[in-house]
Design an enzyme around this catalytic site. Structure first.
Site, PDB file in Angstrom:
ATOM      1  N   ASP A   1     127.935  32.683 169.227  1.00 36.12           N
ATOM      2  CA  ASP A   1     127.607  31.703 168.198  1.00 36.12           C
ATOM      3  C   ASP A   1     128.880  30.937 167.844  1.00 36.12           C
ATOM      4  OD1 ASP A   1     126.135  30.278 166.239  1.00 36.12           O
ATOM      5  OD2 ASP A   1     124.920  32.059 165.828  1.00 36.12           O
TER       6      ASP A   1
ATOM      7  N   TYR B   1     113.994  16.868 167.380  1.00 43.38           N
ATOM      8  CA  TYR B   1     113.710  18.257 167.742  1.00 43.38           C
ATOM      9  C   TYR B   1     112.583  18.322 168.772  1.00 43.38           C
ATOM     10  CZ  TYR B   1     112.943  23.289 166.950  1.00 43.38           C
ATOM     11  OH  TYR B   1     112.811  24.646 167.093  1.00 43.38           O
TER      12      TYR B   1
ATOM     13  N   LYS C   1     113.138  19.906 172.490  1.00 42.98           N
ATOM     14  CA  LYS C   1     112.379  21.089 172.890  1.00 42.98           C
ATOM     15  C   LYS C   1     111.387  20.760 174.005  1.00 42.98           C
ATOM     16  CE  LYS C   1     114.190  24.221 170.194  1.00 42.98           C
ATOM     17  NZ  LYS C   1     114.901  25.399 170.721  1.00 42.98           N
TER      18      LYS C   1
END
Length: 249
Positions: free
Chosen positions: A37, A154, A158
């Site tokens: 991360d 988004y 995606k």
């Protein structure tokens, strides 16, 4: 069940609600997990909380190719290879097609789309050299349906993950690397509840999910664990939905 005994796994976006649950589930099944991360996140705390031993922490901005090169070099150096990668890191925006700003669009695409491509580009060959394995790309139902008519960036990113997965699956199909996408619906993470609980959007999530509830992070982690395991050995290029029936309508 120890489907991941002696398996080396990388999870990106590991300190988020889904990432932490995925990391924990795979560790419980015997994996050594490299939790990855951004710098400044609780990587060391997460790694220390996982069952088992031999876990790694990797500071990784998935949109930065140099950081991917460094991460895969470290995995090869310290572990001798990699068996499974879970491309889970993502950010969002709920702006509409008219209201989204180019800077935010670029940020979402850089992490959610380019980050997945870079992850496959750099880990796929390492998995192949390691004797084969699996890539699980965490997409979304919003990569396949129109949702609420907002979150345009988004949706775009995606949706790209969905088709990139199929393309990469064909690329590696005869070379021992399986690539599948998982498409969660709306999941009850702390981040989602903090942002939307009690709002019109939250009510819409519940109303449009035939099962009448949000999903649990553990349910998504279970689906990831299946796709990355030998139980899914004849699956590649597949898109798996864990959405409470949302896309069945």
């Amino acid at each position: 069940m120890m489907r991941y005994a002696d398996r080396r796994v990388l999870v990106t976006g590991a300190t988020g609600g889904l990432g932490a649950e995925i990391s924990r589930r795979l560790a419980e099944e015997g994996a050594r997990v490299a939790v990855a991360d951004l710098a400044g996140t609780s990587l060391a705390e997460l790694a220390a909380s996982l069952p088992g031993a031999g876990h790694l922490t990797l500071e990784l901005d998935v949109s930065d190719e140099d950081q991917w090169r460094a991460a895969t070099a470290r995995l090869e150096s310290e572990w001798g290879g990699l068996d499974v990668v879970v491309n889970n890191a993502a950010i969002g925006s709920i702006a509409t097609v008219e209201d989204e700003e180019l800077e935010k669009w670029d940020q979402v695409v850089a992490v959610d789309q380019t980050g997945v491509w870079l992850g496959m580009k750099h880990t796929g060959p390492l998995i192949e050299r390691s004797g084969g394995g699996a890539i699980v790309n965490v997409a979304s139902i919003l990569g396949s349906v129109g949702g609420f008519g907002n979150s345009i960036a988004y949706h775009a990113a995606k949706g790209a993950v969905r088709t990139m997965t199929k393309n990469a699956a064909l690329h590696w199909a005869s070379r021992g690397v399986r690539v599948n996408s998982l498409h969660p619906g709306f999941i009850e993470t702390a981040q989602l509840l903090e942002r939307f609980e009690g709002s019109e959007r939250h009510r819409g999530m519940l109303a449009n999910t035939p099962m009448g509830r949000l999903g649990k992070p553990a349910e998504i982690a279970g689906a990831v664990a299946f796709l990355g395991s030998d139980d899914a050995g004849f699956m590649t290029g597949a898109e798996v939905y864990a959405d409470g029936g949302w896309t069945a309508r």
